[in-house]
Design a protein around this motif. Structure first.
Motif, PDB file in Angstrom:
ATOM      1  N   PHE A  74       0.823  -1.208   0.000  1.00 36.43           N
ATOM      2  CA  PHE A  74       0.000   0.000   0.000  1.00 36.43           C
ATOM      3  C   PHE A  74       0.860   1.263   0.000  1.00 36.43           C
ATOM      4  O   PHE A  74       0.518   2.264  -0.629  1.00 36.43           O
ATOM      5  N   LEU A  78       0.804   4.409  -2.818  1.00 35.79           N
ATOM      6  CA  LEU A  78       0.507   5.772  -2.388  1.00 35.79           C
ATOM      7  C   LEU A  78       1.648   6.742  -2.644  1.00 35.79           C
ATOM      8  O   LEU A  78       1.414   7.897  -3.024  1.00 35.79           O
ATOM      9  N   LYS A  81       2.074   9.019  -5.970  1.00 39.80           N
ATOM     10  CA  LYS A  81       1.212  10.192  -6.063  1.00 39.80           C
ATOM     11  C   LYS A  81       1.696  11.308  -5.150  1.00 39.80           C
ATOM     12  O   LYS A  81       1.622  12.498  -5.489  1.00 39.80           O
ATOM     13  N   LEU A  82       2.180  10.945  -3.968  1.00 38.56           N
ATOM     14  CA  LEU A  82       2.709  11.949  -3.042  1.00 38.56           C
ATOM     15  C   LEU A  82       3.955  12.623  -3.611  1.00 38.56           C
ATOM     16  O   LEU A  82       4.154  13.828  -3.425  1.00 38.56           O
ATOM     17  N   CYS A  91       9.113  13.836   0.447  1.00 38.42           N
ATOM     18  CA  CYS A  91       8.589  12.486   0.678  1.00 38.42           C
ATOM     19  C   CYS A  91       9.636  11.588   1.310  1.00 38.42           C
ATOM     20  O   CYS A  91       9.340  10.838   2.246  1.00 38.42           O
ATOM     21  N   SER A 380       4.722  -2.365  -6.877  1.00 38.38           N
ATOM     22  CA  SER A 380       3.922  -2.980  -5.815  1.00 38.38           C
ATOM     23  C   SER A 380       3.755  -4.470  -6.051  1.00 38.38           C
ATOM     24  O   SER A 380       3.562  -5.240  -5.100  1.00 38.38           O
TER      25      SER A 380
END
Length: 476
Positions: A74, A78, A81-82, A91, A380
């Protein structure tokens, strides 16, 4: 004070350069990635101590392996995009700062539940792979970005094996300072967490998002630094592209299996060949050391086959190296000789890491509108593969170990431990065999990846544009 940035994307990977923005970023992001993987798998050399100290059951021990890779799935989805919104610098800074907390807390746990929770949250720092790839991509031109990405990723992955040597050395150092040997694993994790925290501070002050400056500064200057609606369209296209999901499976079959081996090989070598912890850790370290060049080698040969046979050539090389990985793991699973086993473990290591590099030599050509989204999805896949492989090994090993314990109830402790080790070794061996077969089938599946004539033509044109001027033939 207003900062002015005049540097541009690097067109070559000059490892002796520590001052230019792209190369300074390359070195810092590679070290940060290394430290994240070092901390992520830092508990592995100490699992026998943890099992004894916390009283973990075989089931809980294997659940910790599964949880360590589950959270990363997960986090990787995520973090891409961050990075688009806030930039890789912030980040990575926050990932290192926040990720250090569960690493430190893991050294303070008192119950199995606390340990499992920490293992879950420690897994989030595995998302460092995505930030590293994004940051390196922003710093290097297209003619060298593949090599830069593969090299930084390979050197970062090295941390997952280097802790086999590094963590015992830290433990030895704290024992030398008067810490009880039973508590050395706790202090080692706390120290690893503190190092990650300090690296977060370094990342904030010594890197920037792009050669031209940070996202916030560029936006303030009216420059666009984030893909807009077109990227969202590209993301939806990526989800519908069957080739993305094949590569998802392919990366599960290479990087996912590498992660699983990192997490289980120490115990397997100790149980199968009656090795002590330090010797087993050093062998796993030699496996990890292949990351110094093997992943880059996979990308290099992917590029070579691409020049010879176009995009189809890249796919064919990926198929071949993935099939070889499966064969090496199947063979290794059946070996009972330590020397022969090490030879095939190294061969497996070389092939699995080359397969990772070969995978990301194909990824950029699937859909140029959504390279970041595709990279996140495929990346992922590696953790999904690790999760499923760990689940498979747990289903075999935990049951076998518990059965051995029950069968020898009342016997001397040494007898019980020996029976448990033999049961675990047999179960994991059969698990490796089955996983090797599945890896081979994933290689066969990769044959289904196809490119249109237009894609082949576009790739050939890009190749000619990316060559240095002196190497491009003149029309004169």
């Amino acid at each position: 004070m207003t900062r002015t940035f005049t540097s541009a994307k690097a067109t070559r990977l000059n490892l002796k350069d520590f001052t230019s923005v792209p190369m300074r970023t390359f070195w810092i992001t590679s070290v940060a990635f290394f430290l994240c993987f070092f901390a992520w798998f830092g508990i592995v050399p100490f699992m026998p101590d943890v099992v004894r100290d916390l009283g973990l059951s075989p089931n809980q021990k294997w659940n910790s392996v599964i949880l360590a890779v589950a959270g990363t799935v997960f986090a990787r989805l995520l973090i891409g995009k961050l990075c688009d919104k806030y930039g890789p610098r912030l980040c990575y800074t926050w990932l290192l700062l926040l990720g250090s907390i569960p690493v430190i807390l893991c050294g303070l746990v008192q119950t199995p539940l606390q340990f499992l929770i920490c293992r879950l949250f420690i897994g989030f720092i595995g998302a460092s792979f995505v930030i590293t790839q994004v940051h390196t991509s922003l710093m290097f031109a297209s003619n060298i970005v593949g090599t830069a990405n593969a090299t930084s990723a390979g050197w970062g992955n090295l941390g997952g094996g280097a802790n086999r040597l590094g963590m015992p050395l830290i433990a030895a150092a704290v024992i030398g300072m008067g810490v009880a040997e039973a508590d050395a694993w706790r202090y080692s994790l706390i120290i690893a967490g503190i190092i990650c925290f300090l690296m977060g501070i370094v990342y904030y002050f010594f890197t920037q998002d792009t050669p031209e400056g940070n996202f916030s500064e560029l936006r303030a200057a009216g420059k666009k630094v984030k893909a807009g609606k077109k990227d969202e369209v590209g993301f939806m296209e990526a989800l519908k592209d069957y080739r993305v999901w094949i590569l998802f499976v392919v990366y599960a079959a290479c990087f996912g299996i590498e992660l699983t081996v990192y997490g289980t090989m120490d115990d397997y070598l100790q149980n199968t060949f009656s090795l002590d912890r330090i010797t087993a850790g050093n062998i796993v370290l030699s496996f990890a050391l292949m990351n110094l060049f093997a992943r880059t080698l996979g990308g290099y040969f992917g590029d070579k086959f691409g020049k010879l046979k176009g995009l189809r050539g890249r796919v064919l090389f990926l198929v071949a190296i993935l099939a070889l990985e499966g064969v090496m793991l199947v063979t290794f699973s059946a070996i009972t000789s330590l020397i022969v086993g090490i030879v095939f473990l190294v061969a497996f290591s070389l092939s699995v890491q080359m397969a990772e590099g070969a995978t990301f030599s194909v990824v950029p050509f699937i859909n140029k509108k959504a390279i970041g989204s595709i990279s996140g999805i495929v990346g992922s896949g590696g953790n999904v593969g690790a999760f499923l492989a760990a689940l498979l090994l747990k289903s075999k090993a935990a049951v076998a170990e518990q059965a051995a314990i029950n069968a020898n109830a009342g016997a001397a402790e040494e007898v019980v431990k020996l029976a448990q080790a033999e049961a675990a070794a047999t179960a994991v061996s059969s698990g490796y065999f089955l996983i090797g077969i599945l890896v081979f089938l994933a290689g066969v599946l990769a044959l289904a990846i196809r490119f249109s004539t237009a894609d082949e033509k576009s790739a050939a044109e890009d190749l000619s544009y990316d060559l240095p001027e002196q190497l491009v033939p003149s029309n004169a």
